[in-house]
Design an enzyme around this catalytic site. Structure first.
Site: not given
Ligand code: IMP
Ligand code: MG
Length: 183
Positions: A52, A106-107, A110, A138, A159-160, A166, A172
């Site tokens: 990402g 990081e992208d 969440d 977020k 969701f984005v 992606d 992407r």
């Molecule tokens: P986390 O572990 O919940 O913080 O999620 C992190 C990973 O989930 C990110 O590195 C993304 O790859 C994916 N992700 C979380 N939210 C989104 C979204 O809104 N769109 C796309 N990918 C997401």
């Molecule tokens: Mg990621």
């Protein structure tokens, strides 16, 4: 009916532009300037998290004017034992990180679970410090608090996709960030 200009369809879902390309680039430039000031004498090594973060990492890295290095890592999931469930392991670290200033790229953050896993595993390499730069955050979705040093945009818990992010592997390539349209 044709789709409005700011909307796209990816697989089976509709999205609309939420952060235009120019806004992303302006913010990435600002973060780059901050990093140039903050880390001028620290010889940082940037760690882009694949897949990402590749676009953010590339654009941000072009703004860095201080001595620095970059490498890319991936989190590989594999099924652990019954008690631990899915285990995520960082792969691709072949640089010496000991006593280095590490900047994780990081992208999106969440729940924070992915980043927490990354930071914990990186700590084992005994870096001098670990900083985090994420394009998106977020805050409402947080399950694990992780220190974020540079945040591009705080966004709602929706969701984005686009700019590296992606939906099932697609989207992407889009140069702007799109948000899911709920119906
Ligand atoms: P986390 O572990 O919940 O913080 O999620 C992190 C990973 O989930 C990110 O590195 C993304 O790859 C994916 N992700 C979380 N939210 C989104 C979204 O809104 N769109 C796309 N990918 C997401
Ligand atoms: Mg990621």
């Amino acid at each position: 009916m044709p789709m409005p200009k700011n909307q796209i369809r990816v697989i089976d879902l509709n999205f609309e532009t939420s952060i235009p390309e120019e806004a992303i680039h302006a913010r990435v430039k600002e973060i780059g300037e901050q990093i140039n000031n903050d880390l001028a004498d620290k010889n940082p090594i940037f760690l882009g998290i694949l897949n990402g973060a590749f676009m953010f990492a590339s654009d941000l890295f072009k703004q860095i004017t201080i001595p620095c290095q970059i490498t890319f890592l991936k989190l590989a999931s594999y099924e652990g034992t019954k008690t631990t469930g899915t285990v995520k392991q960082l792969i691709g670290i072949n640089q010496e990180l000991k006593d280095r200033t590490v900047v994780v790229l990081e992208d999106i953050v969440d729940t924070g679970i992915t980043l927490d896993t990354i930071v914990r595993q990186l700590s084992g390499y005994q870096p001098k410090e670990i900083l985090v730069a994420t394009l998106l955050h977020k805050p409402e979705a947080t399950k694990r608090e992780v220190k974020l040093d540079y945040v591009g945009f705080e966004i709602p818990n929706e969701f984005v996709l686009g700019y590296g992010l992606d939906y099932d592997g697609y989207g992407r390539n889009l140069p702007e960030i799109y948000t899911l349209i709920k119906d």
